[in-house]
Design a protein around this motif. Structure first.
Motif, mmCIF file in Angstrom:
data_model
loop_
_atom_site.group_PDB
_atom_site.id
_atom_site.type_symbol
_atom_site.label_atom_id
_atom_site.label_comp_id
_atom_site.label_asym_id
_atom_site.label_seq_id
_atom_site.Cartn_x
_atom_site.Cartn_y
_atom_site.Cartn_z
ATOM 1 N N ALA A 181 35.847 -2.657 50.586
ATOM 2 C CA ALA A 181 37.065 -2.187 51.248
ATOM 3 C C ALA A 181 37.944 -3.368 51.640
ATOM 4 C CB ALA A 181 36.685 -1.384 52.490
ATOM 5 N N GLY A 182 39.247 -3.173 51.543
ATOM 6 C CA GLY A 182 40.208 -4.157 52.024
ATOM 7 C C GLY A 182 40.633 -3.830 53.459
ATOM 8 N N GLY A 183 41.546 -4.634 53.972
ATOM 9 C CA GLY A 183 41.947 -4.500 55.369
ATOM 10 C C GLY A 183 42.580 -3.165 55.721
ATOM 11 N N ARG A 184 43.335 -2.600 54.783
ATOM 12 C CA ARG A 184 43.970 -1.311 55.068
ATOM 13 C C ARG A 184 42.902 -0.246 55.332
ATOM 14 N NH1 ARG A 184 44.607 3.143 52.360
ATOM 15 N NH2 ARG A 184 43.841 2.225 50.418
ATOM 16 N N THR A 185 41.927 -0.172 54.433
ATOM 17 C CA THR A 185 40.871 0.830 54.576
ATOM 18 C C THR A 185 40.002 0.549 55.801
ATOM 19 O OG1 THR A 185 40.839 0.935 52.183
ATOM 20 C CG2 THR A 185 39.047 2.014 53.317
ATOM 21 N N LEU A 186 39.726 -0.742 56.043
ATOM 22 C CA LEU A 186 38.904 -1.081 57.214
ATOM 23 C C LEU A 186 39.622 -0.690 58.509
ATOM 24 C CD1 LEU A 186 37.566 -4.570 56.051
ATOM 25 C CD2 LEU A 186 36.237 -2.443 56.244
ATOM 26 N N LEU A 187 40.932 -0.912 58.538
ATOM 27 C CA LEU A 187 41.695 -0.538 59.740
ATOM 28 C C LEU A 187 41.714 0.977 59.913
ATOM 29 C CD1 LEU A 187 43.444 -1.355 62.153
ATOM 30 C CD2 LEU A 187 45.423 -1.416 60.616
ATOM 31 N N GLU A 188 41.926 1.700 58.809
ATOM 32 C CA GLU A 188 41.926 3.168 58.896
ATOM 33 C C GLU A 188 40.570 3.675 59.381
ATOM 34 O OE1 GLU A 188 43.055 4.382 54.980
ATOM 35 O OE2 GLU A 188 45.208 4.116 55.373
ATOM 36 N N ARG A 224 40.633 -11.706 68.395
ATOM 37 C CA ARG A 224 41.006 -10.427 69.031
ATOM 38 C C ARG A 224 40.033 -9.319 68.639
ATOM 39 N NH1 ARG A 224 47.208 -11.408 67.374
ATOM 40 N NH2 ARG A 224 47.899 -12.502 69.242
ATOM 41 N N ILE A 225 39.623 -9.317 67.377
ATOM 42 C CA ILE A 225 38.667 -8.284 66.933
ATOM 43 C C ILE A 225 37.339 -8.474 67.664
ATOM 44 C CG2 ILE A 225 37.321 -7.417 64.974
ATOM 45 C CD1 ILE A 225 39.770 -8.265 63.185
ATOM 46 N N GLU A 226 36.863 -9.734 67.734
ATOM 47 C CA GLU A 226 35.582 -9.987 68.415
ATOM 48 C C GLU A 226 35.675 -9.577 69.886
ATOM 49 O OE1 GLU A 226 32.958 -10.374 66.936
ATOM 50 O OE2 GLU A 226 33.535 -11.219 64.989
ATOM 51 N N ALA A 227 36.814 -9.899 70.506
ATOM 52 C CA ALA A 227 36.971 -9.573 71.932
ATOM 53 C C ALA A 227 36.975 -8.061 72.166
ATOM 54 C CB ALA A 227 38.256 -10.195 72.467
ATOM 55 N N ALA A 228 37.447 -7.307 71.169
ATOM 56 C CA ALA A 228 37.558 -5.852 71.331
ATOM 57 C C ALA A 228 36.286 -5.120 70.887
ATOM 58 C CB ALA A 228 38.754 -5.333 70.526
ATOM 59 N N ARG A 229 35.379 -5.861 70.235
ATOM 60 C CA ARG A 229 34.242 -5.202 69.585
ATOM 61 C C ARG A 229 33.432 -4.334 70.549
ATOM 62 N NH1 ARG A 229 31.610 -6.345 64.592
ATOM 63 N NH2 ARG A 229 32.735 -8.286 64.272
ATOM 64 N N ALA A 230 33.157 -4.872 71.744
ATOM 65 C CA ALA A 230 32.292 -4.145 72.682
ATOM 66 C C ALA A 230 32.906 -2.813 73.127
ATOM 67 C CB ALA A 230 31.995 -5.016 73.908
ATOM 68 N N GLU A 231 34.235 -2.765 73.162
ATOM 69 C CA GLU A 231 34.870 -1.545 73.673
ATOM 70 C C GLU A 231 35.424 -0.649 72.567
ATOM 71 O OE1 GLU A 231 39.180 -3.604 74.729
ATOM 72 O OE2 GLU A 231 37.481 -3.891 76.100
ATOM 73 N N GLY A 266 37.510 4.861 66.393
ATOM 74 C CA GLY A 266 37.938 4.477 67.743
ATOM 75 C C GLY A 266 38.194 2.988 67.851
ATOM 76 N N LEU A 267 39.472 2.659 68.085
ATOM 77 C CA LEU A 267 39.877 1.266 68.262
ATOM 78 C C LEU A 267 40.287 1.141 69.737
ATOM 79 C CD1 LEU A 267 40.090 -0.884 66.045
ATOM 80 C CD2 LEU A 267 42.524 -0.404 65.885
ATOM 81 N N SER A 268 40.081 0.001 70.334
ATOM 82 C CA SER A 268 40.445 -0.117 71.753
ATOM 83 C C SER A 268 41.965 -0.101 71.911
ATOM 84 C CB SER A 268 39.885 -1.406 72.339
ATOM 85 O OG SER A 268 40.578 -2.509 71.811
ATOM 86 N N PRO A 311 34.254 1.431 69.289
ATOM 87 C CA PRO A 311 33.180 1.900 68.397
ATOM 88 C C PRO A 311 33.496 1.643 66.928
ATOM 89 C CG PRO A 311 33.968 3.688 69.835
ATOM 90 C CD PRO A 311 34.790 2.487 70.141
ATOM 91 N N GLY A 312 34.771 1.696 66.561
ATOM 92 C CA GLY A 312 35.159 1.507 65.163
ATOM 93 C C GLY A 312 34.965 0.089 64.673
ATOM 94 N N LEU A 313 34.774 -0.861 65.586
ATOM 95 C CA LEU A 313 34.587 -2.248 65.161
ATOM 96 C C LEU A 313 33.119 -2.650 65.147
ATOM 97 C CD1 LEU A 313 37.454 -3.925 67.243
ATOM 98 C CD2 LEU A 313 37.495 -3.299 64.815
ATOM 99 N N ALA A 314 32.280 -1.850 65.820
ATOM 100 C CA ALA A 314 30.881 -2.247 65.999
ATOM 101 C C ALA A 314 30.166 -2.450 64.669
ATOM 102 C CB ALA A 314 30.152 -1.206 66.838
ATOM 103 N N ALA A 315 30.513 -1.637 63.670
ATOM 104 C CA ALA A 315 29.779 -1.683 62.405
ATOM 105 C C ALA A 315 30.309 -2.740 61.433
ATOM 106 C CB ALA A 315 29.820 -0.308 61.735
ATOM 107 N N LEU A 316 31.403 -3.395 61.768
ATOM 108 C CA LEU A 316 31.977 -4.365 60.826
ATOM 109 C C LEU A 316 31.075 -5.589 60.706
ATOM 110 C CD1 LEU A 316 35.800 -4.545 61.668
ATOM 111 C CD2 LEU A 316 34.644 -3.122 59.980
ATOM 112 N N ASP A 317 30.720 -5.971 59.490
ATOM 113 C CA ASP A 317 29.965 -7.213 59.315
ATOM 114 C C ASP A 317 30.935 -8.395 59.254
ATOM 115 O OD1 ASP A 317 30.951 -7.489 56.703
ATOM 116 O OD2 ASP A 317 29.165 -6.664 55.762
#
Ligand code: HEC
Length: 187
Positions: free
Chosen positions: A35-42, A70-77, A48-50, A79-85
């Protein structure tokens, strides 16, 4: 560095995120391309993005490192970022560096994967592209070479495509669907 050393769980997560986000038919022959950034953002938005990161996406610019922070800082809050490797995080950070701030109601700009599929299959099979592991400079050299210079892209789009390919190309031939292998690993 390659994301394609044996990392089956991460690859499966990529495919899952991709399928979950786009509901592409199962037999999509290009599903193996990350997936590219567009799909990852969607996908991240769907999970759920903070509010803080969503605000930044709508109003801030910044380089890749800034967006990764910014992504790392938002990860804990978020859910949509938690699974990103790591590769997905960096792919998303590059996408936001290239495209943010993003207007809330406008369609998302295409990402590196979208561009590769749209622009890189008319003269040769996509396998020529996605099996190469290259530096950013080498990708830009290819895209600025005589055989490629006429492809309709802006310099900024070529850079965004190069950033995507540095992280997400270099796919081993045994992960390429058989119908895309024949004569495909080299031009
Ligand atoms: C207008 C036709 C055309 C399109 C469209 C095209 N290519 Fe190519 N590509 C070629 C030709 C011709 C060659 C073989 C000769 C050469 O290497 O320049 C090639 C070879 C390649 C190679 C292997 C040889 C090398 O230069 O390392 C890569 C990698 C590549 N293309 C990437 C891309 C990417 C990325 C895109 C999409 C942005 C793309 N191509 C779109 C014509 C095209």
């Amino acid at each position: 560095m390659t994301r394609f050393l044996p990392r089956p769980a991460a690859l499966a997560a990529t495919l899952l995120a991709y399928h979950g986000a786009t509901a592409i038919a199962q037999e999509d022959v290009f599903a193996f391309i990350p997936a590219g950034g567009r799909t990852l953002l969607e996908a991240a938005r769907a999970e759920g993005l903070s509010a803080r990161l969503e605000d930044a996406v709508a109003s801030e610019n910044g380089d890749m490192e800034t967006w990764r922070g910014r992504i790392e800082a938002a990860r804990a809050e978020a859910p949509g970022l938690a699974a990103l490797d790591q590769w997905q995080t960096d792919t998303l950070a590059h996408y936001l560096a290239a495209n943010a701030p993003l207007m809330a109601d406008a369609p998302l700009p295409r990402d590196g994967r979208d561009m590769a599929l749209a622009l890189c299959q008319s003269c040769h099979i996509i396998t020529v592209v996605v099996t190469q592991e290259r530096t950013r400079e080498a990708w830009l050299r290819t895209m600025n070479s005589p055989s490629h210079v006429e492809i309709a892209t802006t310099p900024a789009e070529r850079e965004a495509l190069a950033d995507y390919l540095v992280l997400n190309a270099g796919i081993p031939i045994d992960q390429i669907p058989p119908e895309l292998r024949a004569g495909g690993a080299s031009y």
